[in-house]
Design a protein around this motif. Structure first.
Motif, PDB file in Angstrom:
ATOM      1  N   SER A 178       0.803  -1.226   0.000  1.00  0.00           N
ATOM      2  CA  SER A 178       0.000   0.000   0.000  1.00  0.00           C
ATOM      3  C   SER A 178       0.833   1.272   0.000  1.00  0.00           C
ATOM      4  O   SER A 178       0.281   2.372  -0.008  1.00  0.00           O
ATOM      5  N   LYS A 196      -1.683   9.584  -1.888  1.00  0.00           N
ATOM      6  CA  LYS A 196      -2.691  10.295  -1.085  1.00  0.00           C
ATOM      7  C   LYS A 196      -2.082  11.519  -0.402  1.00  0.00           C
ATOM      8  O   LYS A 196      -2.709  12.578  -0.347  1.00  0.00           O
ATOM      9  N   THR A 210      -8.093   3.717  -4.046  1.00  0.00           N
ATOM     10  CA  THR A 210      -8.866   4.001  -2.834  1.00  0.00           C
ATOM     11  C   THR A 210     -10.148   3.178  -2.825  1.00  0.00           C
ATOM     12  O   THR A 210     -10.498   2.573  -1.803  1.00  0.00           O
ATOM     13  N   ASP A 211     -10.838   3.129  -3.942  1.00  0.00           N
ATOM     14  CA  ASP A 211     -12.061   2.324  -4.048  1.00  0.00           C
ATOM     15  C   ASP A 211     -11.757   0.842  -3.832  1.00  0.00           C
ATOM     16  O   ASP A 211     -12.485   0.144  -3.120  1.00  0.00           O
ATOM     17  N   GLU A 212     -10.672   0.391  -4.430  1.00  0.00           N
ATOM     18  CA  GLU A 212     -10.247  -1.003  -4.290  1.00  0.00           C
ATOM     19  C   GLU A 212      -9.947  -1.321  -2.823  1.00  0.00           C
ATOM     20  O   GLU A 212     -10.348  -2.359  -2.298  1.00  0.00           O
ATOM     21  N   TRP A 213      -9.236  -0.406  -2.144  1.00  0.00           N
ATOM     22  CA  TRP A 213      -8.886  -0.605  -0.746  1.00  0.00           C
ATOM     23  C   TRP A 213     -10.137  -0.656   0.139  1.00  0.00           C
ATOM     24  O   TRP A 213     -10.233  -1.495   1.042  1.00  0.00           O
ATOM     25  N   LYS A 214     -11.086   0.210  -0.112  1.00  0.00           N
ATOM     26  CA  LYS A 214     -12.320   0.228   0.688  1.00  0.00           C
ATOM     27  C   LYS A 214     -13.075  -1.090   0.560  1.00  0.00           C
ATOM     28  O   LYS A 214     -13.558  -1.640   1.543  1.00  0.00           O
ATOM     29  N   GLU A 215     -13.164  -1.605  -0.650  1.00  0.00           N
ATOM     30  CA  GLU A 215     -13.848  -2.879  -0.865  1.00  0.00           C
ATOM     31  C   GLU A 215     -13.101  -4.012  -0.168  1.00  0.00           C
ATOM     32  O   GLU A 215     -13.690  -4.850   0.509  1.00  0.00           O
ATOM     33  N   SER A 245     -10.827  -3.830   2.381  1.00  0.00           N
ATOM     34  CA  SER A 245     -10.805  -3.714   3.845  1.00  0.00           C
ATOM     35  C   SER A 245     -12.174  -3.997   4.446  1.00  0.00           C
ATOM     36  O   SER A 245     -12.277  -4.558   5.542  1.00  0.00           O
ATOM     37  N   SER A 246     -13.241  -3.668   3.735  1.00  0.00           N
ATOM     38  CA  SER A 246     -14.581  -3.980   4.203  1.00  0.00           C
ATOM     39  C   SER A 246     -14.793  -5.489   4.261  1.00  0.00           C
ATOM     40  O   SER A 246     -15.338  -6.025   5.233  1.00  0.00           O
ATOM     41  N   GLN A 272      -7.793   7.327  -7.044  1.00  0.00           N
ATOM     42  CA  GLN A 272      -9.216   7.061  -6.805  1.00  0.00           C
ATOM     43  C   GLN A 272      -9.535   5.581  -6.984  1.00  0.00           C
ATOM     44  O   GLN A 272     -10.254   4.987  -6.185  1.00  0.00           O
ATOM     45  N   SER A 315     -12.747  -6.912   7.159  1.00  0.00           N
ATOM     46  CA  SER A 315     -13.393  -6.569   8.427  1.00  0.00           C
ATOM     47  C   SER A 315     -14.599  -7.463   8.706  1.00  0.00           C
ATOM     48  O   SER A 315     -14.802  -7.907   9.837  1.00  0.00           O
TER      49      SER A 315
END
Length: 115
Positions: free
Chosen positions: A11, A18, A92-97, A99-100, A89, A103
């Motif tokens: 990352s 960022k 970031t979208d890839e990371w959010k998906e 990490s969700s 962008q 989690s």
């Protein structure tokens, strides 16, 4: 607790992009900002950062320019390009998906009737 360095490796480019999304920075400034914003969890060495910056610049995600810091010193600053903003962008979208999903599993999540 010491973190596994391989977690940062995957990352680090996204984190650097960022930081540069907010403002242009020179190398040492990026190192300090990364450490500060992460409460010293992410401590990158110059020997890691500069090859990363050069690679990102070669891909067209960053561009650099020189500016006089004082009468004797010239600093090389880095800034995000439009291509870099688009890439950031996407990452970031890839990371959010990602990490969700992690989690959900770590928190026990719902059990699926897969079998």
């Amino acid at each position: 607790m010491a973190l596994d360095k391989t977690l940062l490796a995957g990352s680090s480019a996204t984190l650097v992009l960022k930081l540069l999304d907010g403002r242009d920075m020179y190398g040492y400034q990026i190192i300090e900002e990364l450490a500060c914003r992460s409460n010293n969890v992410f401590q990158m060495k110059a020997g890691t950062l500069y090859p990363l910056l050069h690679g990102l610049e070669k891909k067209g995600l960053l561009e650099s320019y020189e500016e006089h810091a004082d009468s004797a010193r010239v600093r090389k600053y880095y800034r995000l390009t439009q291509k870099g903003k688009k890439f950031l962008q996407e990452k970031t979208d890839e990371w959010k998906e990602y990490s969700s999903a992690v989690s959900k599993i770590l928190e026990g999540g719902l059990y699926c009737e897969c079998f």
